[in-house]
Design a protein around this motif. Structure first.
Motif, PDB file in Angstrom:
ATOM      1  N   LYS A 232      -3.253   8.839   4.205  1.00 27.41           N
ATOM      2  CA  LYS A 232      -2.805   7.489   4.838  1.00 27.41           C
ATOM      3  C   LYS A 232      -1.365   7.314   4.602  1.00 27.41           C
ATOM      4  O   LYS A 232      -1.136   6.982   3.601  1.00 27.41           O
ATOM      5  N   SER A 266       0.081   4.877   9.894  1.00 23.82           N
ATOM      6  CA  SER A 266       0.149   3.305   9.795  1.00 23.82           C
ATOM      7  C   SER A 266       1.613   2.731   9.349  1.00 23.82           C
ATOM      8  O   SER A 266       2.599   3.595   9.648  1.00 23.82           O
ATOM      9  N   PHE A 278      -1.306  -5.502  10.091  1.00 26.43           N
ATOM     10  CA  PHE A 278      -2.257  -5.905  10.937  1.00 26.43           C
ATOM     11  C   PHE A 278      -1.863  -6.359  12.267  1.00 26.43           C
ATOM     12  O   PHE A 278      -2.723  -6.411  13.072  1.00 26.43           O
ATOM     13  N   VAL A 338      -6.812  -0.091  17.606  1.00 25.49           N
ATOM     14  CA  VAL A 338      -7.543   0.730  18.348  1.00 25.49           C
ATOM     15  C   VAL A 338      -8.995  -0.149  18.621  1.00 25.49           C
ATOM     16  O   VAL A 338      -9.816  -0.454  17.815  1.00 25.49           O
ATOM     17  N   ARG A 359     -10.708  -3.665  12.335  1.00 25.57           N
ATOM     18  CA  ARG A 359     -11.397  -4.966  12.665  1.00 25.57           C
ATOM     19  C   ARG A 359     -12.779  -4.767  13.702  1.00 25.57           C
ATOM     20  O   ARG A 359     -13.483  -5.616  13.773  1.00 25.57           O
ATOM     21  N   VAL A 388     -10.227 -10.748   6.966  1.00 27.44           N
ATOM     22  CA  VAL A 388      -9.350 -10.304   5.772  1.00 27.44           C
ATOM     23  C   VAL A 388      -9.430 -11.329   4.540  1.00 27.44           C
ATOM     24  O   VAL A 388      -9.843 -10.976   3.424  1.00 27.44           O
TER      25      VAL A 388
HETATM   26  C1  FMN Z   1     -10.541  -6.614   5.688  1.00 31.44           C
HETATM   27  C2  FMN Z   1      -9.416  -5.476   5.882  1.00 31.44           C
HETATM   28  C3  FMN Z   1      -9.181  -4.931   4.597  1.00 31.44           C
HETATM   29  C4  FMN Z   1      -8.204  -3.767   4.705  1.00 31.44           C
HETATM   30  N1  FMN Z   1      -8.130  -3.076   3.584  1.00 31.44           N
HETATM   31  C5  FMN Z   1      -7.420  -2.056   3.463  1.00 31.44           C
HETATM   32  C6  FMN Z   1      -7.405  -0.969   2.376  1.00 31.44           C
HETATM   33  O1  FMN Z   1      -8.214  -1.335   1.508  1.00 31.44           O
HETATM   34  N2  FMN Z   1      -6.720   0.075   2.561  1.00 31.44           N
HETATM   35  C7  FMN Z   1      -6.181   0.307   3.731  1.00 31.44           C
HETATM   36  O2  FMN Z   1      -5.431   1.436   3.687  1.00 31.44           O
HETATM   37  N3  FMN Z   1      -6.030  -0.541   4.456  1.00 31.44           N
HETATM   38  C8  FMN Z   1      -6.608  -1.550   4.756  1.00 31.44           C
HETATM   39  N4  FMN Z   1      -6.693  -2.196   5.728  1.00 31.44           N
HETATM   40  C9  FMN Z   1      -5.887  -1.832   7.175  1.00 31.44           C
HETATM   41  C10 FMN Z   1      -6.726  -1.020   7.914  1.00 31.44           C
HETATM   42  O3  FMN Z   1      -7.278   0.020   7.379  1.00 31.44           O
HETATM   43  C11 FMN Z   1      -6.137  -0.877   9.346  1.00 31.44           C
HETATM   44  O4  FMN Z   1      -4.938  -0.207   8.792  1.00 31.44           O
HETATM   45  C12 FMN Z   1      -5.608  -2.092  10.013  1.00 31.44           C
HETATM   46  O5  FMN Z   1      -6.611  -3.112   9.997  1.00 31.44           O
HETATM   47  C13 FMN Z   1      -5.341  -1.822  11.419  1.00 31.44           C
HETATM   48  O6  FMN Z   1      -6.563  -1.295  11.873  1.00 31.44           O
HETATM   49  P1  FMN Z   1      -7.495  -2.107  13.087  1.00 31.44           P
HETATM   50  O7  FMN Z   1      -6.542  -2.630  14.040  1.00 31.44           O
HETATM   51  O8  FMN Z   1      -8.426  -1.290  13.625  1.00 31.44           O
HETATM   52  O9  FMN Z   1      -8.212  -3.296  12.279  1.00 31.44           O
HETATM   53  C14 FMN Z   1      -7.645  -3.528   5.961  1.00 31.44           C
HETATM   54  C15 FMN Z   1      -7.839  -4.220   6.813  1.00 31.44           C
HETATM   55  C16 FMN Z   1      -8.618  -5.207   7.096  1.00 31.44           C
HETATM   56  C17 FMN Z   1      -9.120  -5.922   8.157  1.00 31.44           C
END
Ligand code: FMN
Length: 411
Positions: A232, A266, A278, A338, A359, A388
């Motif tokens: 990543k 990312s 986020f 996504v 999420r 979060v």
């Molecule tokens: C509660 C929460 C905890 C997260 N913890 C991590 C993590 O430990 N490592 C990481 O690479 N990204 C972490 N992320 C980011 C997600 O992997 C992802 O990159 C980000 O949420 C965007 O994707 P989404 O729109 O599908 O939520 C976290 C996201 C959320 C919502």
């Protein structure tokens, strides 16, 4: 430059099996790493962590990513993050068994926080990163500075990444995800804003990628030829002076040349602009509210500027990713907004081979099955980002689901 020959431009069915190296995945849906908040004192809570991930596996997700596994005690941002040592392998085996029971596969994210930590072990000492600097997260908990890692320490960390990966495989994980994004240690090395080294690990993009690549090589030696290694990484750090797409292209090429199996694309830097990764409304006020200690409340009050809201749109890294797509041939995994089934199709049509959902799956762990059965075409996640802050309460969960009967979450 045109699309490399090895990339199929055929329409990919997201529900079709996907072979990643030797690993047969039931479909193209991956649960993104979302630190779960189920590791009090660094030890996984078998029931909490197991149930959390089993729900995604039972709900049709092909690959579930457990997060995050620190490769050494000092790699933890907080005390309650998992440290991948021998004493937790039995706990993790129970988690991986619960995922496998449903035909899903599982990866663990291997990480190290580098210079940004409020882990109590650093009190009276200095967290470590590529260069001397500030450890804003540790400011009010007695560890306000970080120091530059010495070369023998880099070699030691490389060995620790390898050992952590070997342990993960012993615990039943099918793949590992190396965290090189979001301002964690390897991302700090990649970032010109943080990496000010004058040796061969700093300077040009190739040099900044040297340590991350050495880690990848060591992990490959450790896990052998069969196990997929997902990386990543950031397309952009998202602030001036940080990694830009030209740098991430250099990194991606080096990772491909060194046998990475897929890249999750990312962006964002936790210590500087966390909402870039986020998007959507800030969760800082909720984070302040859930802290039990005054000192932690103060840390997050000070972090308000780092956690400023940013506009959300579906597939928010797509346009940047398209610039990288033409430069490498290895599989790319889409993360970041996504949400709807149409976005899944769009991501696959644009050159990604799989999608990661964070999420949307936290809101509905059975979303993949719901999409496949035609019961839904949209996720019900509102991107409120309050999930979060829940990591610091009793574990990550969707606050919208409080109002729903429990059965709607997994059916
Ligand atoms: C509660 C929460 C905890 C997260 N913890 C991590 C993590 O430990 N490592 C990481 O690479 N990204 C972490 N992320 C980011 C997600 O992997 C992802 O990159 C980000 O949420 C965007 O994707 P989404 O729109 O599908 O939520 C976290 C996201 C959320 C919502």
């Amino acid at each position: 430059m045109t699309m490399p020959d090895t990339i199929s431009t055929d329409r990919i069915d997201p529900f079709s099996p996907w072979k990643l190296r030797t690993l047969e995945l039931p479909n193209r849906f991956i649960k993104a790493a979302t630190f779960e908040g189920h590791c009090k004192g660094g030890k996984p809570d078998r029931e909490g962590l197991g149930a959390f991930h089993e729900a995604f596996a039972a709900g049709g997700t092909g690959l579930c990513t457990v997060s995050y596994g620190s490769i050494e005690p000092g790699g933890r941002t907080f005390n309650d993050q998992m440290c991948l040592q021998d004493d937790i392998l039995d706990d993790l085996k129970e988690v991986t068994d619960r995922i496998h029971k449903h035909g899903a596969k599982t990866a663990i994210q291997l990480a190290h926080c580098g210079n940004s930590s409020k882990w109590s072990g650093w009190i009276g000492r200095r967290a470590r990163g590529p260069s001397n600097g500030f450890n804003a997260l540790g400011t009010f908990v007695g560890t306000p500075f970080a120091r530059a890692l010495k070369k023998p320490e880099l070699a030691e960390l490389t060995r620790q990444y390898r050992s952590a990966a070997e342990r993960a495989i012993k615990a039943g994980f099918d793949a590992v995800e190396l965290h090189m994004g979001h301002g964690y240690l390897l991302s700090q090395f990649l970032s010109p804003a943080v990496n000010k080294r004058k040796d061969e690990y700093g300077g040009c993009a190739e040099n900044r990628a040297r340590f991350p690549v050495e880690v990848l090589q060591a992990v490959r030696q450790g896990v052998g030829d069969a196990v997929p290694i997902i990386v990543k990484m950031n397309l952009r750090d998202g602030f001036r002076g940080g990694v830009e797409i030209k740098d991430s292209i250099v990194t991606a090429r080096l990772l491909e040349a060194n046998d990475a199996d897929a890249l999750v694309l990312s962006g964002g830097f936790s210590s500087k602009n966390a909402m870039y990764l986020f998007r959507g409304p800030t969760f800082v006020e909720e984070l302040i509210k859930v802290q039990r200690r005054k000192i932690d409340k103060l840390v997050y009050r000070m972090a308000r500027p780092v956690l400023k809201s940013q506009p959300f749109e579906e597939l928010y890294f797509l346009e940047l990713a398209k610039q990288l797509r033409t430069e490498v041939s290895l599989p790319l995994i889409c993360v970041g907004g996504v949400q709807s089934l149409s976005s899944v199709h769009r991501a696959l049509a644009e050159g990604y081979q799989a999608v990661q959902l964070g999420r949307a799956l936290i809101h509905d762990p059975a979303l993949v099955r719901h999409y496949q059965q035609g019961l839904k075409t949209e996720s019900g996640c509102t991107v409120c980002n309050l999930c979060v802050a829940e990591m610091d309460r009793d574990g990550v969960r969707c606050v919208l689901n409080d109002a729903l009967p429990a059965r709607t979450l997994t059916e």
